[in-house]
Design an enzyme around this catalytic site. Sequence first.
Site, PDB file in Angstrom:
ATOM      1  N   ARG A  64      16.532  15.584  40.186  1.00 20.83           N
ATOM      2  CA  ARG A  64      16.165  14.553  41.368  1.00 20.83           C
ATOM      3  C   ARG A  64      17.139  13.621  41.188  1.00 20.83           C
ATOM      4  O   ARG A  64      17.914  13.265  40.344  1.00 20.83           O
ATOM      5  CB  ARG A  64      14.997  14.286  41.521  1.00 20.83           C
ATOM      6  CG  ARG A  64      14.476  13.873  40.232  1.00 20.83           C
ATOM      7  CD  ARG A  64      13.062  12.824  40.536  1.00 20.83           C
ATOM      8  NE  ARG A  64      13.474  11.744  40.965  1.00 20.83           N
ATOM      9  CZ  ARG A  64      14.067  10.734  40.156  1.00 20.83           C
ATOM     10  NH1 ARG A  64      14.391  10.883  38.975  1.00 20.83           N
ATOM     11  NH2 ARG A  64      14.128   9.527  40.871  1.00 20.83           N
ATOM     12  N   GLY A  65      17.251  12.615  42.371  1.00 22.73           N
ATOM     13  CA  GLY A  65      17.893  11.393  42.302  1.00 22.73           C
ATOM     14  C   GLY A  65      19.255  11.735  42.685  1.00 22.73           C
ATOM     15  O   GLY A  65      20.198  12.643  42.613  1.00 22.73           O
ATOM     16  N   ALA A  66      19.702  10.856  43.930  1.00 25.50           N
ATOM     17  CA  ALA A  66      20.968  11.460  44.673  1.00 25.50           C
ATOM     18  C   ALA A  66      22.280  11.426  43.875  1.00 25.50           C
ATOM     19  O   ALA A  66      22.875  12.586  43.948  1.00 25.50           O
ATOM     20  CB  ALA A  66      21.145  10.164  45.753  1.00 25.50           C
ATOM     21  N   ARG A  98      17.853  19.977  49.860  1.00 23.98           N
ATOM     22  CA  ARG A  98      17.107  18.665  50.463  1.00 23.98           C
ATOM     23  C   ARG A  98      18.013  17.822  51.364  1.00 23.98           C
ATOM     24  O   ARG A  98      19.357  17.717  51.072  1.00 23.98           O
ATOM     25  CB  ARG A  98      16.799  17.747  49.204  1.00 23.98           C
ATOM     26  CG  ARG A  98      15.791  18.349  48.126  1.00 23.98           C
ATOM     27  CD  ARG A  98      15.308  17.312  47.044  1.00 23.98           C
ATOM     28  NE  ARG A  98      14.525  16.128  47.560  1.00 23.98           N
ATOM     29  CZ  ARG A  98      14.169  15.042  46.755  1.00 23.98           C
ATOM     30  NH1 ARG A  98      14.686  14.945  45.693  1.00 23.98           N
ATOM     31  NH2 ARG A  98      13.382  14.102  47.329  1.00 23.98           N
ATOM     32  N   GLN A 212       7.466   8.683  40.508  1.00 28.62           N
ATOM     33  CA  GLN A 212       8.811   8.444  39.917  1.00 28.62           C
ATOM     34  C   GLN A 212       8.673   7.109  38.893  1.00 28.62           C
ATOM     35  O   GLN A 212       9.558   7.104  37.857  1.00 28.62           O
ATOM     36  CB  GLN A 212       9.703   8.510  40.737  1.00 28.62           C
ATOM     37  CG  GLN A 212      10.153   9.975  41.355  1.00 28.62           C
ATOM     38  CD  GLN A 212       9.543  10.050  42.653  1.00 28.62           C
ATOM     39  OE1 GLN A 212       8.519   9.414  42.786  1.00 28.62           O
ATOM     40  NE2 GLN A 212      10.108  11.015  43.561  1.00 28.62           N
ATOM     41  N   ASP A 253      19.644   6.838  49.009  1.00 24.35           N
ATOM     42  CA  ASP A 253      19.891   8.299  49.110  1.00 24.35           C
ATOM     43  C   ASP A 253      20.521   8.540  50.112  1.00 24.35           C
ATOM     44  O   ASP A 253      21.563   9.659  50.046  1.00 24.35           O
ATOM     45  CB  ASP A 253      18.729   8.869  49.355  1.00 24.35           C
ATOM     46  CG  ASP A 253      17.406   9.087  48.124  1.00 24.35           C
ATOM     47  OD1 ASP A 253      17.048   8.164  47.861  1.00 24.35           O
ATOM     48  OD2 ASP A 253      17.732   9.921  47.201  1.00 24.35           O
ATOM     49  N   ASN A 263      16.173   5.475  51.315  1.00 22.58           N
ATOM     50  CA  ASN A 263      15.635   5.294  49.811  1.00 22.58           C
ATOM     51  C   ASN A 263      14.279   5.875  49.752  1.00 22.58           C
ATOM     52  O   ASN A 263      13.457   5.918  50.882  1.00 22.58           O
ATOM     53  CB  ASN A 263      15.879   3.991  49.240  1.00 22.58           C
ATOM     54  CG  ASN A 263      15.666   4.260  47.608  1.00 22.58           C
ATOM     55  OD1 ASN A 263      16.432   4.729  47.159  1.00 22.58           O
ATOM     56  ND2 ASN A 263      14.955   3.330  47.130  1.00 22.58           N
ATOM     57  N   LYS A 264      13.664   5.942  48.626  1.00 23.20           N
ATOM     58  CA  LYS A 264      12.114   6.404  48.387  1.00 23.20           C
ATOM     59  C   LYS A 264      11.460   5.704  49.448  1.00 23.20           C
ATOM     60  O   LYS A 264      11.306   4.529  49.537  1.00 23.20           O
ATOM     61  CB  LYS A 264      11.874   6.298  46.803  1.00 23.20           C
ATOM     62  CG  LYS A 264      10.509   6.683  46.684  1.00 23.20           C
ATOM     63  CD  LYS A 264      10.167   8.149  46.902  1.00 23.20           C
ATOM     64  CE  LYS A 264      11.233   9.172  46.522  1.00 23.20           C
ATOM     65  NZ  LYS A 264      11.363  10.314  47.290  1.00 23.20           N
TER      66      LYS A 264
HETATM   67  C1  LIG Z   1      19.623   6.276  42.914  1.00 26.65           C
HETATM   68  S1  LIG Z   1      19.239   7.661  43.376  1.00 26.65           S
HETATM   69  C2  LIG Z   1      17.789   7.790  42.954  1.00 26.65           C
HETATM   70  C3  LIG Z   1      16.712   7.830  44.156  1.00 26.65           C
HETATM   71  O1  LIG Z   1      16.427   9.182  44.464  1.00 26.65           O
HETATM   72  C4  LIG Z   1      14.828   9.080  44.549  1.00 26.65           C
HETATM   73  O2  LIG Z   1      14.397  10.117  45.385  1.00 26.65           O
HETATM   74  P1  LIG Z   1      14.041  11.484  44.761  1.00 26.65           P
HETATM   75  O3  LIG Z   1      12.932  11.121  43.465  1.00 26.65           O
HETATM   76  O4  LIG Z   1      13.137  11.813  45.911  1.00 26.65           O
HETATM   77  O5  LIG Z   1      15.015  12.499  44.373  1.00 26.65           O
HETATM   78  C5  LIG Z   1      14.656   7.860  45.047  1.00 26.65           C
HETATM   79  O6  LIG Z   1      14.872   7.639  46.399  1.00 26.65           O
HETATM   80  C6  LIG Z   1      15.559   6.907  44.373  1.00 26.65           C
HETATM   81  O7  LIG Z   1      15.897   5.611  44.697  1.00 26.65           O
END
Ligand SMILES: CSC[C@H]1O[C@H](OP(=O)(O)O)[C@H](O)[C@@H]1O
Length: 380
Positions: A64-66, A98, A212, A253, A263-264
């Site tokens: 995960r994570g952009a 996603r 997270q 993201d 973002n989250k």
């Molecule tokens: C710096 S990208 C990390 C970003 O991704 C997370 O989303 P997810 O855990 O659903 O992939 C979150 O938005 C973070 O800020």
Amino acid sequence: MADQDARNGEDKRPTGIPALRWEEPPEGPVLVLLDQTRLPAEEVELVCTDPAALVEAIRSLAVRGAPLLGIAGGYGVALAAVRGFEVEEAAAALAGARPTAVNLAVGVRRAQAAHREALARTGDTRQAARAALAAARALHREDTEASARMAAHGLALLDELLPAGGHRVLTHCNTGSLVSGGEGTAFAVALAAHRSGRLRRLWVDETRPLLQGARLTAYEAARNDMAYTLLTDNAAGSLFAAGEVDAVLIGADRIAADGSVANKVGSYPLAVLARYHHVPFVVVAPVTTVDPDTPDGASIEVEQRPGYEVTEITAPQVPVAGAGGGIPVAPLGTQAYNPAFDVTPPELVTAIVTEEGVVSPVTTEALASLCARSRQVTIS
Ligand SMILES: CSC[C@H]1O[C@H](OP(=O)(O)O)[C@H](O)[C@@H]1O
């Protein structure tokens, strides 16, 4: 992979956590992922031998994570090519796994374009597969370099915005080495402050529903011996009111052409709190997160995730209980609203930090050069 010591802080292994790596064992190339759904209790690796397994890992947030999604997407195209899967089909499935993090589509597109070009030029599928892998490796390398540059630009900005002495930084979700080829985005700035003796406190939002922050950022902060404190998302307001937050640092993201930031979920309320309490709200993201083809925040597709992530607490050790295999925390059948992200308007963003530098204030005009740079890096 982890030993018992890792869980009581006695582990002295390198602080960087390889969230993914490409390997070429005799039986064929694989993409090895650190399964982030199992952290912090267990460090379990997923070995992907086909694109479908990677699509599922992306959807379940095992990876995960952009920025890391972009890297994984590129390697996914290479994996399809080297293992003889239909590359165009695999690319479409990976890019669609996603919707909100633009980096995923960017990473897939770069490896896919390299594959197409090599195949058209040589007619040789092995050469085309090697071209896709080279593109994925280049993206991985670029992101690693970008992370270090963002950390430097971000720390210089904090020093400029905040009074001398230790910075008290609040962060949301997870933006460390688990989302990056390097040490992350926003977390990398906090880590740079820590290493230079300028981080007084890292406030870590737990980040419901998938936690997270509690599970991953606390894990990374502990491994780096940082001064961190975990809080529930709804406790952030009282920290601002008590004057305990000097700056907010978050990832992104997708950044639209007008500077709107996806973002989250929970990021937008933090931006409103920061503005009300005159606290800088700083977004840290690589240029590949800037999307010139998304004009504004209303144009960003926000991923809606299953309701059971809200109505159940899931943990690997928990026997199947509810629909999602977790412990119900709401009456069975409860409907839940579960957007994975929210969108912060540009006027609430103090600055956007990329590897190219700092944009502030955040306006369409100020972002024009970043949009142009984004077009360059997303097709090269
Ligand atoms: C710096 S990208 C990390 C970003 O991704 C997370 O989303 P997810 O855990 O659903 O992939 C979150 O938005 C973070 O800020």
